[in-house]
Design a protein around this motif. Structure first.
Motif, PDB file in Angstrom:
ATOM      1  N   TYR A   1      -0.089  -4.573 -21.842  1.00  0.00           N
ATOM      2  CA  TYR A   1       1.169  -3.849 -21.928  1.00  0.00           C
ATOM      3  C   TYR A   1       0.967  -2.391 -22.305  1.00  0.00           C
ATOM      4  CZ  TYR A   1       2.542  -8.712 -21.960  1.00  0.00           C
ATOM      5  OH  TYR A   1       2.667 -10.035 -21.633  1.00  0.00           O
ATOM      6  N   LYS A   2      -0.076  -2.103 -23.035  1.00  0.00           N
ATOM      7  CA  LYS A   2      -0.385  -0.714 -23.366  1.00  0.00           C
ATOM      8  C   LYS A   2      -0.726   0.059 -22.094  1.00  0.00           C
ATOM      9  CE  LYS A   2      -3.276   2.197 -26.336  1.00  0.00           C
ATOM     10  NZ  LYS A   2      -4.344   2.225 -27.367  1.00  0.00           N
ATOM     11  N   LYS A   3      -1.487  -0.559 -21.200  1.00  0.00           N
ATOM     12  CA  LYS A   3      -1.830   0.087 -19.929  1.00  0.00           C
ATOM     13  C   LYS A   3      -0.583   0.283 -19.079  1.00  0.00           C
ATOM     14  CE  LYS A   3      -4.568   1.769 -16.770  1.00  0.00           C
ATOM     15  NZ  LYS A   3      -5.226   3.086 -16.975  1.00  0.00           N
TER      16      LYS A   3
ATOM     17  N   LYS B   1       0.831  -1.209   0.000  1.00  0.00           N
ATOM     18  CA  LYS B   1       0.000   0.000   0.000  1.00  0.00           C
ATOM     19  C   LYS B   1       0.865   1.260   0.000  1.00  0.00           C
ATOM     20  CE  LYS B   1      -4.165  -1.854   2.185  1.00  0.00           C
ATOM     21  NZ  LYS B   1      -5.108  -1.739   3.340  1.00  0.00           N
ATOM     22  N   THR B   2       1.992   1.200   0.687  1.00  0.00           N
ATOM     23  CA  THR B   2       2.840   2.393   0.809  1.00  0.00           C
ATOM     24  C   THR B   2       3.724   2.622  -0.421  1.00  0.00           C
ATOM     25  OG1 THR B   2       4.491   1.073   1.975  1.00  0.00           O
ATOM     26  CG2 THR B   2       2.897   2.273   3.325  1.00  0.00           C
ATOM     27  N   LYS B   3       3.957   1.585  -1.199  1.00  0.00           N
ATOM     28  CA  LYS B   3       4.744   1.661  -2.438  1.00  0.00           C
ATOM     29  C   LYS B   3       6.080   2.394  -2.251  1.00  0.00           C
ATOM     30  CE  LYS B   3       0.523   1.783  -5.237  1.00  0.00           C
ATOM     31  NZ  LYS B   3      -0.224   2.521  -6.283  1.00  0.00           N
ATOM     32  N   PRO B   4       6.941   1.935  -1.361  1.00  0.00           N
ATOM     33  CA  PRO B   4       8.210   2.633  -1.137  1.00  0.00           C
ATOM     34  C   PRO B   4       9.105   2.661  -2.377  1.00  0.00           C
ATOM     35  CG  PRO B   4       8.213   0.493  -0.059  1.00  0.00           C
ATOM     36  CD  PRO B   4       6.819   0.739  -0.504  1.00  0.00           C
ATOM     37  N   CYS B   5       8.970   1.647  -3.234  1.00  0.00           N
ATOM     38  CA  CYS B   5       9.790   1.627  -4.446  1.00  0.00           C
ATOM     39  C   CYS B   5       9.512   2.851  -5.308  1.00  0.00           C
ATOM     40  CB  CYS B   5       9.528   0.349  -5.245  1.00  0.00           C
ATOM     41  SG  CYS B   5       7.808   0.137  -5.754  1.00  0.00           S
ATOM     42  N   ALA B   6       8.236   3.241  -5.375  1.00  0.00           N
ATOM     43  CA  ALA B   6       7.826   4.373  -6.198  1.00  0.00           C
ATOM     44  C   ALA B   6       7.928   5.696  -5.467  1.00  0.00           C
ATOM     45  CB  ALA B   6       6.390   4.163  -6.678  1.00  0.00           C
ATOM     46  N   ASN B   7       7.469   5.722  -4.240  1.00  0.00           N
ATOM     47  CA  ASN B   7       7.326   6.981  -3.515  1.00  0.00           C
ATOM     48  C   ASN B   7       8.569   7.396  -2.743  1.00  0.00           C
ATOM     49  OD1 ASN B   7       4.647   7.081  -4.425  1.00  0.00           O
ATOM     50  ND2 ASN B   7       3.969   5.784  -2.728  1.00  0.00           N
ATOM     51  N   LYS B   8       9.488   6.461  -2.576  1.00  0.00           N
ATOM     52  CA  LYS B   8      10.718   6.768  -1.836  1.00  0.00           C
ATOM     53  C   LYS B   8      11.959   6.518  -2.686  1.00  0.00           C
ATOM     54  CE  LYS B   8      13.379   5.359   2.246  1.00  0.00           C
ATOM     55  NZ  LYS B   8      13.461   4.385   3.377  1.00  0.00           N
ATOM     56  N   GLY B   9      11.993   5.398  -3.366  1.00  0.00           N
ATOM     57  CA  GLY B   9      13.206   4.993  -4.063  1.00  0.00           C
ATOM     58  C   GLY B   9      13.390   5.562  -5.452  1.00  0.00           C
ATOM     59  N   CYS B  10      12.302   5.692  -6.217  1.00  0.00           N
ATOM     60  CA  CYS B  10      12.423   6.122  -7.609  1.00  0.00           C
ATOM     61  C   CYS B  10      12.421   7.640  -7.726  1.00  0.00           C
ATOM     62  CB  CYS B  10      11.285   5.535  -8.443  1.00  0.00           C
ATOM     63  SG  CYS B  10      11.310   6.084 -10.169  1.00  0.00           S
ATOM     64  N   PRO B  11      13.452   8.231  -8.307  1.00  0.00           N
ATOM     65  CA  PRO B  11      13.469   9.697  -8.475  1.00  0.00           C
ATOM     66  C   PRO B  11      12.291  10.205  -9.292  1.00  0.00           C
ATOM     67  CG  PRO B  11      15.647   8.767  -8.874  1.00  0.00           C
ATOM     68  CD  PRO B  11      14.702   7.609  -8.775  1.00  0.00           C
ATOM     69  N   LEU B  12      11.748   9.340 -10.166  1.00  0.00           N
ATOM     70  CA  LEU B  12      10.641   9.736 -11.032  1.00  0.00           C
ATOM     71  C   LEU B  12       9.283   9.366 -10.457  1.00  0.00           C
ATOM     72  CD1 LEU B  12      12.395   8.669 -14.320  1.00  0.00           C
ATOM     73  CD2 LEU B  12      11.594  10.979 -13.857  1.00  0.00           C
ATOM     74  N   ASN B  13       9.295   8.654  -9.333  1.00  0.00           N
ATOM     75  CA  ASN B  13       8.045   8.197  -8.709  1.00  0.00           C
ATOM     76  C   ASN B  13       7.211   7.321  -9.644  1.00  0.00           C
ATOM     77  OD1 ASN B  13       8.176  11.467  -7.583  1.00  0.00           O
ATOM     78  ND2 ASN B  13       8.432   9.764  -6.167  1.00  0.00           N
ATOM     79  N   ASN B  14       7.885   6.501 -10.440  1.00  0.00           N
ATOM     80  CA  ASN B  14       7.168   5.560 -11.310  1.00  0.00           C
ATOM     81  C   ASN B  14       6.359   4.591 -10.457  1.00  0.00           C
ATOM     82  OD1 ASN B  14       8.445   6.728 -13.507  1.00  0.00           O
ATOM     83  ND2 ASN B  14      10.056   5.184 -13.611  1.00  0.00           N
ATOM     84  N   GLN B  15       5.094   4.455 -10.764  1.00  0.00           N
ATOM     85  CA  GLN B  15       4.186   3.628  -9.962  1.00  0.00           C
ATOM     86  C   GLN B  15       4.323   2.149 -10.336  1.00  0.00           C
ATOM     87  OE1 GLN B  15       2.348   5.003  -7.289  1.00  0.00           O
ATOM     88  NE2 GLN B  15       3.821   6.619  -7.826  1.00  0.00           N
ATOM     89  N   ILE B  16       5.412   1.565  -9.901  1.00  0.00           N
ATOM     90  CA  ILE B  16       5.794   0.211 -10.292  1.00  0.00           C
ATOM     91  C   ILE B  16       4.742  -0.848  -9.927  1.00  0.00           C
ATOM     92  CG2 ILE B  16       7.529  -1.596 -10.025  1.00  0.00           C
ATOM     93  CD1 ILE B  16       8.380   0.811 -11.735  1.00  0.00           C
ATOM     94  N   PRO B  17       4.198  -0.852  -8.706  1.00  0.00           N
ATOM     95  CA  PRO B  17       3.187  -1.882  -8.396  1.00  0.00           C
ATOM     96  C   PRO B  17       1.994  -1.849  -9.350  1.00  0.00           C
ATOM     97  CG  PRO B  17       3.972  -0.867  -6.379  1.00  0.00           C
ATOM     98  CD  PRO B  17       4.538  -0.056  -7.510  1.00  0.00           C
ATOM     99  N   ASP B  18       1.565  -0.653  -9.753  1.00  0.00           N
ATOM    100  CA  ASP B  18       0.464  -0.542 -10.710  1.00  0.00           C
ATOM    101  C   ASP B  18       0.881  -1.083 -12.075  1.00  0.00           C
ATOM    102  OD1 ASP B  18      -0.948   0.678  -8.683  1.00  0.00           O
ATOM    103  OD2 ASP B  18      -0.613   2.712  -9.421  1.00  0.00           O
ATOM    104  N   VAL B  19       2.116  -0.809 -12.451  1.00  0.00           N
ATOM    105  CA  VAL B  19       2.642  -1.330 -13.714  1.00  0.00           C
ATOM    106  C   VAL B  19       2.656  -2.857 -13.685  1.00  0.00           C
ATOM    107  CG1 VAL B  19       4.692  -1.481 -15.182  1.00  0.00           C
ATOM    108  CG2 VAL B  19       4.036   0.714 -14.175  1.00  0.00           C
ATOM    109  N   ILE B  20       3.104  -3.400 -12.565  1.00  0.00           N
ATOM    110  CA  ILE B  20       3.184  -4.857 -12.430  1.00  0.00           C
ATOM    111  C   ILE B  20       1.802  -5.499 -12.563  1.00  0.00           C
ATOM    112  CG2 ILE B  20       3.631  -6.713 -10.751  1.00  0.00           C
ATOM    113  CD1 ILE B  20       6.095  -5.095  -9.859  1.00  0.00           C
ATOM    114  N   GLN B  21       0.806  -4.871 -11.974  1.00  0.00           N
ATOM    115  CA  GLN B  21      -0.563  -5.403 -12.085  1.00  0.00           C
ATOM    116  C   GLN B  21      -1.026  -5.415 -13.545  1.00  0.00           C
ATOM    117  OE1 GLN B  21      -2.195  -6.900  -9.467  1.00  0.00           O
ATOM    118  NE2 GLN B  21      -0.200  -6.484  -8.511  1.00  0.00           N
ATOM    119  N   ALA B  22      -0.698  -4.374 -14.286  1.00  0.00           N
ATOM    120  CA  ALA B  22      -1.078  -4.313 -15.700  1.00  0.00           C
ATOM    121  C   ALA B  22      -0.344  -5.370 -16.513  1.00  0.00           C
ATOM    122  CB  ALA B  22      -0.790  -2.917 -16.258  1.00  0.00           C
ATOM    123  N   VAL B  23       0.917  -5.592 -16.199  1.00  0.00           N
ATOM    124  CA  VAL B  23       1.705  -6.597 -16.926  1.00  0.00           C
ATOM    125  C   VAL B  23       1.183  -8.000 -16.620  1.00  0.00           C
ATOM    126  CG1 VAL B  23       4.007  -7.581 -17.276  1.00  0.00           C
ATOM    127  CG2 VAL B  23       3.744  -5.116 -16.985  1.00  0.00           C
TER     128      VAL B  23
END
Length: 421
Positions: free
Chosen positions: A42-44, A15-37
């Motif tokens: 892949y377009k999403k 829920k906190t998504k530290p990879c996106a909100n803390k670690g990534c300089p661009l704040n890429n929403q990786i967990p959301d990307v993973i769900q789409a993949v």
């Protein structure tokens, strides 16, 4: 990519998504990307990434993941982190395979269609700014001194680290947003600031690709090179059967040493004044260099480069690491009496970079290191000119350069909107 399903399922979708909100300089929403993949949409996945970045394929390959997104992954507390870089690379490979375009996943607005912006430099910061401006309908022109776009993505990062097809695919998608390019135009040479007055705003992103010097005796001998320039212009000497010393501990030092090794150097040594765990280079790059037979001399400082007309040897001194008040990192101190010499044919300085004299002549306010000073909105001392990337001393990764381009674009958009009221 092997075991991609396993890598996707390894994510806890925190829920906190530290990879996106803390670690990534661009704040890429990786967990959301993973769900789409995982749903094979892949377009999403590309659409989600494109909200924050236009360089997902590049960052997936070369970002220092263990120090950024993966370094903040909850999974990494007790075991291996989620393979975020590999997942981002996988998404972009699918984008290329399925011919998904950036313009297909963006909403292009036209409120600023009568505004125009000049971008000087087509590296990561410039390309990102161009895309985020173009999606608002702004007419963007990139002025690039080379005959290609990508900057260090092309000339600063060797092919063995970044497939140039990824760069080509990335650039094409950005240009397809309507971005224009004038190649072979270099600021201070055949491009003058006065010529750019016709634009509503200017974004400087030429980078800082002039190698820094140490100021040690012998730096002007034949056989001493700047790492940045060697990578950019590929004008290498003949290393066959020669000994080469690379000074520095960042990714430029790794790239130089591995490139030189591939060009038949007999022996390549990286000299770094701190310990291995303090090296700014990505861990995987250090490990790759070791596997390729490159030697590391940790806690060694260079005192002098020696030779009559050309490099013959260098004098080193061992260092100890001490904690100094006000310093967050351990500071290397030379150990008196520990000097020694080693033979070498070439010395490559990979200690960081500074801006060129042409940039300093623009009349903008700079700091003591020569970086252009900007405010929180990336605005320079000239309110019409904005700057980002290495030019302003941004942290030296592609993600941080890209972030500065994106945030500067947002500020330029707000600046241009004021002219509509």
């Amino acid at each position: 990519m092997e075991n991609i399903e396993e890598k996707l399922n390894y994510c806890l979708n925190c829920k906190t998504k530290p990879c996106a909100n803390k670690g990534c300089p661009l704040n890429n929403q990786i967990p959301d990307v993973i769900q789409a993949v995982k749903a094979k949409n892949y377009k999403k996945a590309y659409e989600i990434l494109s909200e924050t970045t236009v360089l997902p394929g590049v960052c997936g390959e070369i970002c220092p993941h263990t120090k950024q997104c993966q370094g903040s992954c909850v999974r990494g507390i007790k075991g291996e982190s989620v393979s975020i870089g590999e997942i981002e690379s996988f998404v972009f490979q699918k984008v290329l395979e399925e011919n998904i375009q950036l313009k297909d996943v963006l909403q292009i607005e036209e409120i600023l269609k009568n505004k125009n912006v000049a971008i000087i430099g087509g590296g990561p910061a410039g390309l990102t700014a161009a895309a985020f401006l173009a999606r608002k309908g702004i007419q963007v022109t990139i002025y690039e001194k080379h005959d290609y776009l990508g900057g260090l993505l092309v000339h600063g990062i060797p092919n063995f680290r970044l497939d140039k097809k990824v760069v080509e695919g990335t650039v094409k998608r950005i240009l397809d947003l309507g971005v224009k390019v004038e190649y072979g135009r270099e600021l201070g040479k055949n491009l003058k600031l006065e010529e750019l007055n016709k634009y509503d705003a200017i974004f400087l992103s030429v980078g800082a690709n002039k190698s820094s010097k140490m100021g040690v005796k012998g730096e002007k001998l034949n056989g001493v090179y700047g790492g940045n320039e060697l990578l950019e212009y590929t004008q290498h000497p003949n290393y066959t059967g020669k000994k080469v010393c690379v000074i520095g501990g960042g990714n430029v030092a790794m790239d130089c040493s591995r490139t030189v090794k591939r060009l038949a150097a007999k022996e390549v040594s990286i000299i770094y004044r701190r310990a291995e765990e303090q090296m700014p280079a990505e861990v995987k790059e250090i490990e790759e260099a070791k596997r390729e037979g490159i030697q590391f001399l940790f806690q060694n400082n260079i005192i002098e480069i020696k030779g009559k007309e050309k490099v013959e040897k260098i004098e080193l001194i061992k260092t100890k690491l001490v904690q100094k008040e006000g310093e967050t990192r351990l500071v290397p101190i030379n150990i008196e009496g520990s000097n020694y010499e080693i033979d070498t044919d070439y010395v490559i300085m990979a200690l960081g970079s500074t801006v060129t004299d042409e940039i300093l002549e623009l009349g903008l306010t700079v700091n003591k290191w020569g970086n252009i000073i900007v405010n929180d909105n990336y605005e320079t001392s000239n309110s019409k000119i904005f700057a980002g990337g290495d030019l302003i001393g941004a942290k030296g990764t592609v993600a941080w350069a890209s972030r500065s381009g994106r945030e500067a674009a947002k500020s330029i958009i707000e600046y241009l909107k004021k002219g509509l009221t």
